[in-house]
Motif scaffolding. Structure first.
Motif, PDB file in Angstrom:
ATOM      1  N   PHE B 481       0.835  -1.206   0.000  1.00  0.00           N
ATOM      2  CA  PHE B 481       0.000   0.000   0.000  1.00  0.00           C
ATOM      3  C   PHE B 481       0.862   1.244   0.000  1.00  0.00           C
ATOM      4  CE2 PHE B 481      -4.070   1.981   0.837  1.00  0.00           C
ATOM      5  CZ  PHE B 481      -3.715   3.190   1.386  1.00  0.00           C
ATOM      6  N   LEU B 482       1.843   1.283   0.918  1.00  0.00           N
ATOM      7  CA  LEU B 482       2.713   2.452   1.013  1.00  0.00           C
ATOM      8  C   LEU B 482       3.517   2.650  -0.266  1.00  0.00           C
ATOM      9  CD1 LEU B 482       4.005   2.151   4.674  1.00  0.00           C
ATOM     10  CD2 LEU B 482       2.433   3.837   3.760  1.00  0.00           C
ATOM     11  N   ASP B 483       3.991   1.539  -0.834  1.00  0.00           N
ATOM     12  CA  ASP B 483       4.794   1.665  -2.049  1.00  0.00           C
ATOM     13  C   ASP B 483       3.974   2.213  -3.217  1.00  0.00           C
ATOM     14  OD1 ASP B 483       7.247  -0.914  -1.598  1.00  0.00           O
ATOM     15  OD2 ASP B 483       7.545   1.205  -2.049  1.00  0.00           O
ATOM     16  N   VAL B 484       2.743   1.713  -3.375  1.00  0.00           N
ATOM     17  CA  VAL B 484       1.915   2.193  -4.482  1.00  0.00           C
ATOM     18  C   VAL B 484       1.510   3.644  -4.248  1.00  0.00           C
ATOM     19  CG1 VAL B 484      -0.248   1.886  -5.729  1.00  0.00           C
ATOM     20  CG2 VAL B 484       1.033  -0.095  -4.997  1.00  0.00           C
ATOM     21  N   LEU B 485       1.317   4.005  -2.994  1.00  0.00           N
ATOM     22  CA  LEU B 485       0.962   5.382  -2.659  1.00  0.00           C
ATOM     23  C   LEU B 485       2.028   6.345  -3.153  1.00  0.00           C
ATOM     24  CD1 LEU B 485      -1.459   6.357  -0.971  1.00  0.00           C
ATOM     25  CD2 LEU B 485       0.047   6.487   0.973  1.00  0.00           C
ATOM     26  N   LYS B 486       3.292   5.900  -3.114  1.00  0.00           N
ATOM     27  CA  LYS B 486       4.393   6.777  -3.486  1.00  0.00           C
ATOM     28  C   LYS B 486       4.721   6.730  -4.969  1.00  0.00           C
ATOM     29  CE  LYS B 486       7.115   4.706  -0.513  1.00  0.00           C
ATOM     30  NZ  LYS B 486       8.239   4.357   0.366  1.00  0.00           N
ATOM     31  N   GLU B 487       4.174   5.780  -5.690  1.00  0.00           N
ATOM     32  CA  GLU B 487       4.556   5.565  -7.081  1.00  0.00           C
ATOM     33  C   GLU B 487       3.879   6.545  -8.011  1.00  0.00           C
ATOM     34  OE1 GLU B 487       6.706   3.312  -8.570  1.00  0.00           O
ATOM     35  OE2 GLU B 487       6.195   4.437 -10.384  1.00  0.00           O
ATOM     36  N   PHE B 488       4.651   7.249  -8.850  1.00  0.00           N
ATOM     37  CA  PHE B 488       4.035   8.203  -9.759  1.00  0.00           C
ATOM     38  C   PHE B 488       4.340   7.908 -11.222  1.00  0.00           C
ATOM     39  CE2 PHE B 488       7.976  10.296 -10.711  1.00  0.00           C
ATOM     40  CZ  PHE B 488       8.725  10.137  -9.570  1.00  0.00           C
TER      41      PHE B 488
END
Lengths: 351, 561
Positions: B481-488
């Motif tokens: 979740f945290l990783d996808v939140l940061k992915e742009f």
């Protein structure tokens, strides 16, 4: 029971993609009255979004914006080919526009308004791409340590007096690549190579690090006496909410090099209609909207960029920098030499 | 000598519905990887030859090896020591720090980099304060330049140590009580017990955490160039966009991928027997010894440092910028961003954990060379730069559209599935390692018992394994979740043109080349991360009425957060 819920949840999520088979409609016939266009843009300015909204209000054409990195968007355009939903491709540098043209993802856009509003050297002679704003790559000097009389040209930066005093960012940045490309066009490959060599060996104050604003801050730190930056970054620093940054900007002056010969290197932020565009008329409408005087004024006021329209007066900030002679070489030529510029940088170890 | 065979757990056959299902999904996820590896067989291009001849590759190798090595070391230090203290002792703030030490994961690495650059700048808080106190003038003193190799190592370590921390802490927690008791029998001091017993036992988990950190280091481009360090990934981008040679770029990426695969297999080979020596004693309740005054302060200090550096200082600076730039609070602008970010992150988390459970469980009950191959190949996506993943996924979608889409009038390009697929390819690694650790904790013996009683593997998975690894599952979901939140980058290129918190933050940051204007959006990302972590903590710590949990799970496996 809990495991059943878990399975059920997963099942639902597994089903969801199928519920939405994601059809891509190449021809959105539902919008007969108001068209809709898609833009792939490298520019992330919030002011661009405002301009798009104004356009939509005025003409009723809705705009879908896909932001990203210009190079990657270009790859995407090339991959999608004729099926691409993009109508316009906007960038912040000439190199990418030139690559787009040679890759065949742009198409000609005939418009008298565009031809009148944009000077010839800032648009493609074959009408594939058009410049929307201008920026100059200038020399920033520390007011206490350097007198503007000592400065003259980019090429003179390799002289003995500037040993270990020049601050400039990495060669991976497109603005530097375009600058060197303009040298190759003006002076030839040999001299450009020598320039890069000298810069790396003696003139650069430190290994390239940071962006343009960091070069100005390094000037204030005393790590160097002159820096090479784009004009709008100076505007951003001068109007920053951080007082320290404003003070740093005030301690630095801008000098437009090469006024005695070809003029200061300029670059454009521009756009072109894509070859796969199904809404060419609307796309050209948007381009015409962006070069008209009100829009050009907004570019100048908010982003500190120079307008391309010859009749639009620059903003107060830009006026304060003074008028300057710009390098009127065809940017098409500059775009051609981008790859060579990268090679020269690498050969001489400019990281 | 008889050739050593793998332990065929339940059946001697390689292929059955489990391995086929797992193999199919693993190969599907690995499609982009095969796409990249395919380039290894293409002819050499001029650029590739130029790269090989020039000293560029040497520079990249040297920089990358030092960068990845030192970051691994520093993040290990930041992760292991607090993990040991927090799982073995009780001291002031230990219960808060236990989960607070994970918080740096909520901050994107480039945000951390830009923020620290802003703090150490001549116009930043630090130098301005020093100038006011000591009366220095600008330009008359030398100051530490954080945008350097060492600064880069520092920023990455402080942003990514939670991976090592989480894995080390879970490992320590499993062994703590027995380790200390036996060490006491031998007359070991606590330091010796740590060095000689606890640390070696936890090494596989620690190395796994360090591997994750190093993969993330390798896949970064923006932060690395900003700090002026030319790594291997910089070379990939230079070949691709500078020299406009996609072939050369893919060749470079393929070699990176092969290297990561080799390291992963090597790692498995080295630790494959150690799993027999792991102590998974569910009936021992870890007791945490309280510490006396000065030791307590020392422990507290050691644990506070990573939290301070990795979370508190950057967040305080972002808050300061938020007020300084008079950011406007606009819910109409924020709500769609928050909604998109949340849905994408949550959806991907569920999807990846589902796949990770499928692959991990099949690997556990049918451990043979094929399932190992499948699992390794599906979990390499994390090392790839996101642009490469995006390009591979887009190419695959385009290929599908050309061949099949037109007949089915189903187009994958720019679709939501494509985006979710890209996320899964990139983040399955993170979920898999966490889930695998959970499966290892449950152990094979309990499965043996279950099978001997005639239960099917599916039922064993659902009724026995998953409930016992509740915490590993949850931590896998949180990490993804945290990783996808940061992915742009993936969101920019693949799928419909969504605007998420991450893309909006990046857009503003890249426009000004500064974090100040996008500070409020960055803080929103961080808030969302904090929210999800506290939510997880809440779920885990509410006492469960089910006595099975209380007796076997809750007692032995305290809350992960």
């Amino acid at each position: 029971m809990k495991k059943l819920y878990f399975l059920f949840f997963v099942f639902i999520l597994g089903c969801e993609p199928n519920r939405e088979p994601s059809p891509k409609n190449p021809n959105p016939e539902k919008n007969k009255n108001m068209g809709t266009i898609t833009i792939y843009t490298h520019r992330h300015y919030p002011s661009d979004q405002l301009l798009f909204e104004q356009f939509t209000q005025k003409t009723g054409i809705t705009i879908t914006v896909r932001k990203g990195n210009g190079n990657e968007l270009l790859d995407k355009l090339k991959l999608e080919g004729q099926n691409s939903p993009a109508d316009l491709f906007m960038t912040a540098d000439i190199g990418m526009l030139y690559q787009a043209k040679t890759a065949g993802v742009l198409q000609k856009a005939e418009s008298n308004l565009l031809k009148e509003s944009i000077p010839a050297h800032l648009r493609d002679p074959e009408n594939y791409w058009f410049g929307l704003t201008k920026r100059a790559r200038v020399i920033a000097y520390h007011k206490e340590r350097v007198k503007p009389e000592d400065l003259s040209t980019y090429e003179a930066l390799t002289e003995e007096k500037w040993k270990k005093k020049v601050l400039i960012r990495s060669s991976t940045n497109v603005y530097n690549q375009s600058l060197l490309a303009s040298f190759i066009v003006a002076n030839g490959e040999e001299k450009a190579n020598t320039w890069v060599q000298q810069m790396v060996k003696q003139s650069m104050a430190r290994k390239p690090v940071g962006n343009d604003r960091d070069q100005v801050k390094a000037l204030a730190e005393g790590l160097g006496d002159i820096a090479i930056i784009n004009t709008y970054y100076y505007g951003l620093l001068l109007h920053s909410t951080n007082e320290q940054e404003v003070e740093v900007a005030k301690s630095v002056g801008l000098f437009f090099p090469n006024q005695g010969d070809r003029g200061t290197h300029i670059n454009i932020s521009g756009a072109g209609v894509t070859a796969s565009s199904k809404n060419k008329k609307e796309a050209i409408q948007l381009l015409e909207f962006l070069v008209q005087e009100e829009s050009q004024k907004q570019f100048a006021e908010v982003n500190y960029e120079y307008p391309v329209h010859p009749k639009v007066a620059p903003s107060d900030f830009l006026k304060s920098l003074g008028t300057f002679k710009e390098d009127s070489v065809s940017l098409e030529e500059v775009g051609k030499q981008n790859k060579k510029a990268v090679q020269l940088f690498d050969q001489n170890g400019w990281e | 000598m008889k050739k050593k065979k793998f332990y065929f757990f339940r059946e001697a056959r390689y292929w059955n519905k489990w391995t086929l299902g797992m193999g199919g999904s693993a190969l599907f996820v690995a499609l982009p990887l095969f796409f990249i590896l395919f380039y290894l067989f293409q002819a050499e291009s001029d650029t590739w030859r130029f790269f090989k001849q020039s000293s560029l590759l040497n520079t990249y190798f040297k920089n990358t090896v030092w960068f990845v090595g030192l970051t691994g070391l520093l993040s290990a230090i930041f992760g292991i020591l607090p993990a040991w203290f927090v799982s073995t002792y009780r001291f002031p703030f230990s219960s808060v720090l236990e989960w607070a030490l994970i918080l740096p994961l909520a901050i994107p690495v480039y945000v951390m980099a830009y923020t620290y650059s802003g703090i150490f700048d001549i116009t930043g808080v630090l130098q301005t304060t020093l100038r006011t106190i000591f009366g220095w003038k600008r330009g008359e003193y030398a100051f530490f330049e954080i945008k350097s190799f060492l600064g880069l190592v520092f920023v990455f370590s402080v942003a990514l140590y939670p991976y090592v921390y989480l894995l080390a802490r879970d490992s320590f927690r499993q062994q703590t009580s027995i380790v200390l008791e036996i060490s006491r029998l031998f007359g070991y001091s606590s330091v010796r017990a740590f060095c000689k017993v606890a640390l070696p036992l936890a090494l596989p988990s620690i190395f796994l955490g360090v591997f994750l950190v190093q993969m993330e280091c390798l896949s970064d481009y923006g932060t690395v160039t900003y700090y002026g360090v030319s790594t291997y990934t910089v070379g990939i981008y230079k070949a691709w966009y500078g020299y406009q040679d996609k072939n050369a770029a893919m060749q470079l990426t393929a070699r990176l991928l092969l290297f990561a695969l080799v390291v992963s297999v090597l790692f498995w080979w080295v630790v494959r027997h150690q799993k027999r020596y792991q102590l998974y004693l569910h009936q021992f309740k870890p007791e945490r010894t309280p510490l006396s005054s000065y030791r307590a302060i020392l422990a507290c200090g050691v644990c506070l440092i990573p939290f301070l550096l990795g979370f508190l200082i950057p967040v305080l600076q972002l808050l300061y910028w938020m007020f300084q730039t008079h950011q406007q609070f606009s819910l109409t602008v924020w709500l769609p961003l928050i909604r998109n970010s949340f849905l994408l992150a949550f959806g991907t988390a569920i999807l990846t954990v589902f796949l990770a459970v499928l692959i991990g469980y099949t690997l556990k009950i049918y451990e043979n060379r094929w399932t190992l191959f499948f699992s390794k190949v599906a979990t390499m996506g994390y090392v790839l730069p996101s642009s490469v993943v995006a390009f591979s996924v887009m190419s695959l979608c385009h290929f599908f559209d050309q061949q099949m889409g037109q007949f089915l009038s189903l187009f994958l390009s720019n679709s939501l599935i494509a985006l979710l697929f890209a996320y899964v390819v990139r983040f399955l690694t993170v979920a898999f390692h966490s889930v695998e650790a959970g499966f290892t904790k449950v152990g094979k013996k309990i499965d043996e018992v279950s099978f001997s009683l005639g239960t099917s593997p599916l039922k064993t998975l659902l009724t026995i394994n998953l409930p016992l690894m509740k915490y590993s599952l949850l931590s896998a979901i949180i990490l993804v979740f945290l990783d996808v939140l940061k992915e742009f980058n993936l969101t920019f290129l693949v799928g419909p043109s969504f605007e998420t918190l991450a893309t909006a933050t990046y857009s503003l940051a890249i426009t000004h080349e500064d974090m100040a204007e996008s500070s409020v959006l960055a803080l929103l990302i961080i808030c969302m991360g904090i929210f999800i972590l506290t939510f997880a903590k809440f779920i885990l710590e509410t006492p469960n009425k089910n006595s099975f949990f209380r007796r076997y799970v809750y007692a032995s496996d305290p809350p992960a957060f």
